[in-house]
Design a protein around this motif. Sequence first.
Motif, PDB file in Angstrom:
ATOM      1  N   GLN A  25       0.847  -1.195   0.000  1.00 21.56           N
ATOM      2  CA  GLN A  25       0.000   0.000   0.000  1.00 21.56           C
ATOM      3  C   GLN A  25       0.883   1.246   0.000  1.00 21.56           C
ATOM      4  OE1 GLN A  25      -3.253  -0.266   2.842  1.00 21.56           O
ATOM      5  NE2 GLN A  25      -3.074  -2.494   2.827  1.00 21.56           N
ATOM      6  N   VAL A  26       0.457   2.304   0.676  1.00 18.36           N
ATOM      7  CA  VAL A  26       1.247   3.531   0.727  1.00 18.36           C
ATOM      8  C   VAL A  26       1.439   3.999   2.163  1.00 18.36           C
ATOM      9  CG1 VAL A  26       0.543   4.323  -1.560  1.00 18.36           C
ATOM     10  CG2 VAL A  26      -0.744   5.056   0.436  1.00 18.36           C
ATOM     11  N   ARG A  28       2.457   7.687   4.134  1.00 20.13           N
ATOM     12  CA  ARG A  28       2.626   9.134   3.962  1.00 20.13           C
ATOM     13  C   ARG A  28       3.178   9.699   5.265  1.00 20.13           C
ATOM     14  NH1 ARG A  28      -0.227  13.200   5.730  1.00 20.13           N
ATOM     15  NH2 ARG A  28      -1.949  11.845   6.342  1.00 20.13           N
ATOM     16  N   ARG A  29       4.248  10.477   5.145  1.00 16.68           N
ATOM     17  CA  ARG A  29       4.857  11.072   6.331  1.00 16.68           C
ATOM     18  C   ARG A  29       5.310  12.502   6.026  1.00 16.68           C
ATOM     19  NH1 ARG A  29       2.663   7.519   8.234  1.00 16.68           N
ATOM     20  NH2 ARG A  29       3.372   5.903   9.615  1.00 16.68           N
ATOM     21  N   ASN A  30       5.222  13.361   7.023  1.00 20.72           N
ATOM     22  CA  ASN A  30       5.700  14.725   6.929  1.00 20.72           C
ATOM     23  C   ASN A  30       7.230  14.724   6.835  1.00 20.72           C
ATOM     24  OD1 ASN A  30       6.794  17.227   8.521  1.00 20.72           O
ATOM     25  ND2 ASN A  30       4.778  17.789   7.721  1.00 20.72           N
ATOM     26  N   GLN A  56       7.253  13.030  -3.589  1.00 20.20           N
ATOM     27  CA  GLN A  56       7.157  14.176  -2.698  1.00 20.20           C
ATOM     28  C   GLN A  56       6.066  15.098  -3.193  1.00 20.20           C
ATOM     29  OE1 GLN A  56      10.747  16.433  -2.099  1.00 20.20           O
ATOM     30  NE2 GLN A  56       9.648  18.094  -1.091  1.00 20.20           N
ATOM     31  N   THR A  57       5.219  15.554  -2.293  1.00 24.43           N
ATOM     32  CA  THR A  57       4.207  16.548  -2.592  1.00 24.43           C
ATOM     33  C   THR A  57       4.161  17.520  -1.420  1.00 24.43           C
ATOM     34  OG1 THR A  57       1.892  16.952  -3.177  1.00 24.43           O
ATOM     35  CG2 THR A  57       2.329  15.059  -1.755  1.00 24.43           C
ATOM     36  N   GLN A  60       5.177  16.563   2.244  1.00 25.40           N
ATOM     37  CA  GLN A  60       4.936  15.143   2.526  1.00 25.40           C
ATOM     38  C   GLN A  60       5.751  14.243   1.595  1.00 25.40           C
ATOM     39  OE1 GLN A  60       2.294  13.949   4.872  1.00 25.40           O
ATOM     40  NE2 GLN A  60       2.687  16.046   5.513  1.00 25.40           N
ATOM     41  N   ILE A  62       5.510  10.396   0.126  1.00 20.66           N
ATOM     42  CA  ILE A  62       4.589   9.283  -0.064  1.00 20.66           C
ATOM     43  C   ILE A  62       5.418   8.110  -0.566  1.00 20.66           C
ATOM     44  CG2 ILE A  62       2.593   8.416  -1.336  1.00 20.66           C
ATOM     45  CD1 ILE A  62       1.788  11.431  -1.612  1.00 20.66           C
ATOM     46  N   VAL A  64       5.300   4.400  -2.027  1.00 24.75           N
ATOM     47  CA  VAL A  64       4.486   3.358  -2.651  1.00 24.75           C
ATOM     48  C   VAL A  64       5.216   2.054  -2.346  1.00 24.75           C
ATOM     49  CG1 VAL A  64       3.482   2.492  -4.791  1.00 24.75           C
ATOM     50  CG2 VAL A  64       3.748   4.971  -4.448  1.00 24.75           C
ATOM     51  N   CYS A  65       4.610   1.231  -1.522  1.00 27.91           N
ATOM     52  CA  CYS A  65       5.288   0.068  -0.942  1.00 27.91           C
ATOM     53  C   CYS A  65       5.176  -1.184  -1.811  1.00 27.91           C
ATOM     54  CB  CYS A  65       4.748  -0.190   0.452  1.00 27.91           C
ATOM     55  SG  CYS A  65       4.997   1.186   1.574  1.00 27.91           S
TER      56      CYS A  65
END
Length: 74
Positions: A25-26, A28-30, A56-57, A60, A62, A64-65
């Motif tokens: 899944q994914v 997301r971390r700051n 990167q957005t 954050q 992200i 993708v695992c």
Amino acid sequence: MEPVPDHHADLWLARIFAAKAAEGQVIRRNIAWIDREVGRARFMAEVRRRRFHLLQTADQFIVVCHSGPVYMLF
């Protein structure tokens, strides 16, 4: 910024990638939080080692695992 102790970084990375979301899944971390907890270079190296994808957005990351193709649709 002070370097993060290896034992703390190892534990933090193990917890993040042991999460259910890390199974195809994914995550997301700051980015500031990653910098503080393990350091950006260490985090990026771990994502690369696992052959996952890193996006990167804004402030954050992200992850993708999985190692399959990822397409940006728009």
